[in-house]
Design an enzyme around this catalytic site. Structure first.
Site, PDB file in Angstrom:
ATOM      1  N   GLY A 122      -8.561 -30.829 -36.159  1.00 19.66           N
ATOM      2  CA  GLY A 122      -8.795 -29.384 -36.031  1.00 19.66           C
ATOM      3  C   GLY A 122      -9.642 -28.913 -37.288  1.00 19.66           C
ATOM      4  O   GLY A 122      -9.090 -29.213 -38.399  1.00 19.66           O
ATOM      5  N   GLY A 154      -0.183 -31.212 -43.932  1.00 23.05           N
ATOM      6  CA  GLY A 154       0.950 -32.034 -44.645  1.00 23.05           C
ATOM      7  C   GLY A 154       0.173 -32.385 -46.062  1.00 23.05           C
ATOM      8  O   GLY A 154      -0.374 -31.851 -46.522  1.00 23.05           O
ATOM      9  N   GLU A 213       8.828 -46.594 -64.109  1.00 20.83           N
ATOM     10  CA  GLU A 213       8.958 -45.306 -63.976  1.00 20.83           C
ATOM     11  C   GLU A 213       8.341 -44.792 -65.276  1.00 20.83           C
ATOM     12  O   GLU A 213       8.879 -45.317 -66.514  1.00 20.83           O
ATOM     13  CB  GLU A 213      10.323 -44.851 -63.812  1.00 20.83           C
ATOM     14  CG  GLU A 213      10.535 -43.439 -64.036  1.00 20.83           C
ATOM     15  CD  GLU A 213       9.814 -42.573 -63.300  1.00 20.83           C
ATOM     16  OE1 GLU A 213      10.049 -42.610 -61.878  1.00 20.83           O
ATOM     17  OE2 GLU A 213       8.968 -41.512 -63.510  1.00 20.83           O
ATOM     18  N   HIS A 454      41.806 -35.716 -41.836  1.00 24.80           N
ATOM     19  CA  HIS A 454      42.195 -36.827 -42.432  1.00 24.80           C
ATOM     20  C   HIS A 454      42.244 -38.019 -41.683  1.00 24.80           C
ATOM     21  O   HIS A 454      42.962 -37.982 -40.303  1.00 24.80           O
ATOM     22  CB  HIS A 454      43.859 -36.479 -43.196  1.00 24.80           C
ATOM     23  CG  HIS A 454      44.182 -37.880 -43.769  1.00 24.80           C
ATOM     24  ND1 HIS A 454      43.760 -38.183 -44.939  1.00 24.80           N
ATOM     25  CD2 HIS A 454      45.113 -38.820 -43.279  1.00 24.80           C
ATOM     26  CE1 HIS A 454      44.390 -39.400 -45.516  1.00 24.80           C
ATOM     27  NE2 HIS A 454      45.308 -39.668 -44.389  1.00 24.80           N
TER      28      HIS A 454
HETATM   29  C1  LIG Z   1       8.178 -42.813 -47.093  1.00 26.21           C
HETATM   30  C2  LIG Z   1       8.731 -41.421 -46.968  1.00 26.21           C
HETATM   31  C3  LIG Z   1       9.840 -40.808 -46.622  1.00 26.21           C
HETATM   32  C4  LIG Z   1      10.218 -39.566 -46.545  1.00 26.21           C
HETATM   33  N1  LIG Z   1      11.523 -39.357 -46.154  1.00 26.21           N
HETATM   34  C5  LIG Z   1      12.032 -37.960 -46.143  1.00 26.21           C
HETATM   35  C6  LIG Z   1      13.251 -37.674 -45.966  1.00 26.21           C
HETATM   36  O1  LIG Z   1      14.131 -38.520 -45.511  1.00 26.21           O
HETATM   37  N2  LIG Z   1      13.560 -36.602 -45.558  1.00 26.21           N
HETATM   38  C7  LIG Z   1      12.849 -35.455 -45.795  1.00 26.21           C
HETATM   39  O2  LIG Z   1      12.952 -34.038 -45.807  1.00 26.21           O
HETATM   40  N3  LIG Z   1      11.479 -35.651 -45.933  1.00 26.21           N
HETATM   41  C8  LIG Z   1      10.983 -36.939 -46.264  1.00 26.21           C
HETATM   42  N4  LIG Z   1       9.851 -37.267 -46.700  1.00 26.21           N
HETATM   43  C9  LIG Z   1       8.744 -36.366 -46.523  1.00 26.21           C
HETATM   44  C10 LIG Z   1       8.246 -35.478 -45.308  1.00 26.21           C
HETATM   45  O3  LIG Z   1       7.744 -36.836 -44.585  1.00 26.21           O
HETATM   46  C11 LIG Z   1       7.381 -34.719 -45.535  1.00 26.21           C
HETATM   47  O4  LIG Z   1       7.876 -33.552 -46.355  1.00 26.21           O
HETATM   48  C12 LIG Z   1       6.797 -33.998 -44.206  1.00 26.21           C
HETATM   49  O5  LIG Z   1       6.387 -35.125 -43.157  1.00 26.21           O
HETATM   50  C13 LIG Z   1       6.141 -32.786 -44.223  1.00 26.21           C
HETATM   51  O6  LIG Z   1       5.695 -32.102 -42.953  1.00 26.21           O
HETATM   52  P1  LIG Z   1       4.322 -31.284 -42.726  1.00 26.21           P
HETATM   53  O7  LIG Z   1       4.678 -30.978 -41.412  1.00 26.21           O
HETATM   54  O8  LIG Z   1       4.041 -30.431 -44.001  1.00 26.21           O
HETATM   55  O9  LIG Z   1       3.230 -32.420 -42.810  1.00 26.21           O
HETATM   56  P2  LIG Z   1       3.040 -34.076 -42.229  1.00 26.21           P
HETATM   57  O10 LIG Z   1       4.459 -34.566 -41.720  1.00 26.21           O
HETATM   58  O11 LIG Z   1       2.337 -34.750 -43.080  1.00 26.21           O
HETATM   59  O12 LIG Z   1       2.407 -33.608 -40.951  1.00 26.21           O
HETATM   60  C14 LIG Z   1       0.948 -33.159 -40.951  1.00 26.21           C
HETATM   61  C15 LIG Z   1       0.293 -33.425 -39.545  1.00 26.21           C
HETATM   62  O13 LIG Z   1      -0.874 -33.012 -39.708  1.00 26.21           O
HETATM   63  C16 LIG Z   1      -2.118 -33.941 -38.988  1.00 26.21           C
HETATM   64  N5  LIG Z   1      -3.368 -33.133 -39.441  1.00 26.21           N
HETATM   65  C17 LIG Z   1      -3.851 -33.251 -40.800  1.00 26.21           C
HETATM   66  N6  LIG Z   1      -5.075 -32.537 -41.001  1.00 26.21           N
HETATM   67  C18 LIG Z   1      -5.410 -32.399 -39.789  1.00 26.21           C
HETATM   68  C19 LIG Z   1      -6.458 -31.830 -38.983  1.00 26.21           C
HETATM   69  N7  LIG Z   1      -7.365 -31.093 -39.842  1.00 26.21           N
HETATM   70  N8  LIG Z   1      -6.389 -31.821 -37.718  1.00 26.21           N
HETATM   71  C20 LIG Z   1      -5.555 -32.160 -36.933  1.00 26.21           C
HETATM   72  N9  LIG Z   1      -4.372 -32.800 -37.366  1.00 26.21           N
HETATM   73  C21 LIG Z   1      -4.384 -32.738 -39.024  1.00 26.21           C
HETATM   74  C22 LIG Z   1      -1.639 -35.137 -39.687  1.00 26.21           C
HETATM   75  O14 LIG Z   1      -2.330 -36.031 -38.978  1.00 26.21           O
HETATM   76  C23 LIG Z   1      -0.109 -35.134 -39.470  1.00 26.21           C
HETATM   77  O15 LIG Z   1       0.268 -35.492 -38.150  1.00 26.21           O
HETATM   78  C24 LIG Z   1       9.380 -38.703 -46.837  1.00 26.21           C
HETATM   79  C25 LIG Z   1       7.970 -39.078 -46.853  1.00 26.21           C
HETATM   80  C26 LIG Z   1       7.645 -40.280 -46.975  1.00 26.21           C
HETATM   81  C27 LIG Z   1       6.333 -40.695 -47.291  1.00 26.21           C
END
Ligand SMILES: Cc1cc2nc3c(=O)[nH]c(=O)nc-3n(C[C@H](O)[C@H](O)[C@H](O)COP(=O)(O)OP(=O)(O)OC[C@H]3O[C@@H](n4cnc5c(N)ncnc54)[C@H](O)[C@@H]3O)c2cc1C
Length: 475
Positions: A122, A154, A213, A454
């Site tokens: 989008g 994201g 780190e 408990h």
């Molecule tokens: C390995 C790993 C482990 C994690 N573990 C945790 C955890 O245990 N707990 C936790 O709270 N958080 C965790 N996180 C962080 C968490 O994944 C993110 O904070 C969360 O996914 C953010 O959500 P969001 O909706 O903002 O973005 P995202 O989940 O990144 O989703 C964004 C979506 O938008 C889509 N998109 C982007 N641009 C466009 C466009 N122009 N048109 C159409 N679609 C588009 C992408 O394809 C994606 O599907 C982890 C992250 C990683 C990498």
């Protein structure tokens, strides 16, 4: 002809898909666009969280923990298994199946809530009086028109300068979650949540893991006492963590990766490994959004600039989740998604940044909410602290997992809970009680007076609350 919606959500990660569902519940006509593709090229809604983040990492943590238990802890329960083997391909296939269940679940929820889903990218085409035109570039190019737009695009993994992810030797979270075999030697740069979780998975499966780190302190955002306790446990497990390093040249070759670095004493070193996971943070993602076309304001980090209520500089355009300021956590993204949908409906959506829980799903788990002891000191707040070790908790003994403690920090005068910090078994679940307590502005004594089952790990929470007033019953 273009389809018209009340609300268009770009991105179906936890921020976007939850915003779309809540907006639909509130009676709006909603579209949600997401470009993520599964292996077959089909839609895979759920974002980073579902596809290469929270969910798959927890699936692998679970599998590797079972493996470690079978290898090292079954015997003490009287269970003999013979040689325990790990079929990595099967473990990865199980993880993929868990991811797919979640992708399918979101598609089902869209149907149930009458959210129109569009698979593709989008982007802003143009703004007009009272709305926006959004182009969808996908299997079937479309143009959608919406009065309100929620951007939830994201974040992406941050690469080391000059060292691109090839997902063969230099891995992002994506590659780290789909290695086909256990590397003999695994290097990880960055000892944050992702580095520690991924390092733990592959160490449990037999890799020799070294985490480098840059910062001089381990888990600087975590309460110092808790971080120290966690570090002790990781050291015992053989997870090598070197602090205060400066990474130099990273070279990849046929055999693997070599990382030149200077250690905390300033001595030059070379780390050779089969694979390198780079987990040095994530950058907000607005790739392909065509933000310039409508003048959507970004900050110097590339994050969309929003106010406290997730409003951007453009009327009717909102942004939530990793693409805006604040912690990059799935539940923070979800809360913002709900709040924005409610604000669009004229309601008072609310996200309390002071009570967002943090969890690191290592073993022991680390979880916290509110301020750390070092933050309270820096803020000049008078506080009382109470801790209770799992060693003195009956359920933890029965589980065979007595590492760690629960720690309460309460206001010295009012006894209001200011922070709760846990390192130990099921910290991720135990922290929920502390979040509720802090949302209701409970005192440590409130928790101390509540009846806890408990034997349960939650008794350690009650005892830590009692410890604030120096009256633990079991320690
Ligand atoms: C390995 C790993 C482990 C994690 N573990 C945790 C955890 O245990 N707990 C936790 O709270 N958080 C965790 N996180 C962080 C968490 O994944 C993110 O904070 C969360 O996914 C953010 O959500 P969001 O909706 O903002 O973005 P995202 O989940 O990144 O989703 C964004 C979506 O938008 C889509 N998109 C982007 N641009 C466009 C466009 N122009 N048109 C159409 N679609 C588009 C992408 O394809 C994606 O599907 C982890 C992250 C990683 C990498």
């Amino acid at each position: 002809m273009s389809q018209t919606f009340d609300v268009i959500v770009i991105g179906a990660g936890p921020g976007g898909y939850i915003a779309a569902i809540r907006a639909a519940q509130l009676g709006f006509k909603v579209a949600c666009i997401d470009e993520w593709k599964n292996a077959a090229g089909g839609p895979a809604p759920g974002g980073t969280c579902t596809n290469v983040g929270c969910i798959p990492s927890k699936a692998l943590l679970q599998s590797s923990e079972h493996f470690e238990h079978a290898q090292h802890h079954f015997a003490e329960h009287g269970i003999s298994t013979g040689t325990v083997k790990m079929d990595v391909a099967k473990m990865i296939a199980r993880k993929d199946a868990v991811v797919k269940q979640n992708n399918d679940g979101i598609l089902y929820l869209f149907k149930k809530n009458k959210v129109s889903f569009f698979h593709g990218r989008g982007s802003f085409a143009r703004a007009f009086e009272g709305g926006y035109e959004i182009a969808v570039a996908g299997d079937k190019p479309e143009t959608l028109v919406g009065k309100q737009v929620i951007v939830a695009t994201g974040s992406n993994p941050r690469a080391l300068p000059g060292v691109a992810f090839d997902e063969v030797h230099v891995l992002s979270n994506d590659g780290a979650l789909r290695m086909g075999a256990v590397p003999k030697k695994l290097a990880v740069i960055g000892s944050g949540v992702i580095g520690l979780e991924m390092g733990s998975v592959w160490r449990r499966l037999g890799a020799e893991v070294t985490i480098l780190e840059g910062l001089p302190t381990f888990l600087g955002a975590v309460d110092e006492q808790i971080a120290k306790e966690a570090k002790k446990a990781f050291d015992k497990q053989g997870l090598k963590i070197e602090l205060g390093v400066k990474v130099g040249e990273v070279k990849t070759g046929k055999k693997g990766v070599s990382i030149a670095y200077t250690d905390a004493k300033g001595e030059g070193k070379l780390l050779e490994a089969d694979k390198l996971i780079v987990s040095i943070g994530r950058v907000p993602n607005t790739n392909g959004l065509n933000a310039e076309a409508v003048g959507l304001k970004l900050d110097e980090r590339g994050a969309i600039v929003v106010d406290d209520e997730c409003r951007t500089n453009l009327p009717g355009v909102w942004a939530v989740g990793d693409v805006v300021r604040g912690p990059m956590l799935a539940h923070k993204a979800e809360e913002e998604g709900v709040a924005v949908a409610e604000r669009i409906a004229g309601q008072h959506g609310h996200v309390n940044f002071n009570t967002i829980p943090w969890v690191i799903y290592t073993s022991p788990e680390i979880a916290w909410v509110g301020r750390t002891e070092q933050q309270l000191k820096a803020d000049g707040v008078a506080y009382k602290a109470g801790t209770f070790p799992f060693l003195a908790n009956g359920r933890a003994r029965a589980l065979g997992d007595t590492t760690g403690m629960v720690k309460f920090l309460a206001d010295a005068k009012t006894d209001e809970i200011l922070g709760v910090h846990i390192v130990g078994p099921m910290a991720s679940e135990l922290i929920a009680e502390a979040v509720v307590a802090m949302e209701f502005k409970a005192s440590a004594e409130d928790i101390a007076r509540i009846c806890h089952a408990h034997p349960s790990l939650s008794e350690a929470t009650k005892e830590a609350a009692l410890a604030v007033d120096k009256r633990t019953l079991n320690f």
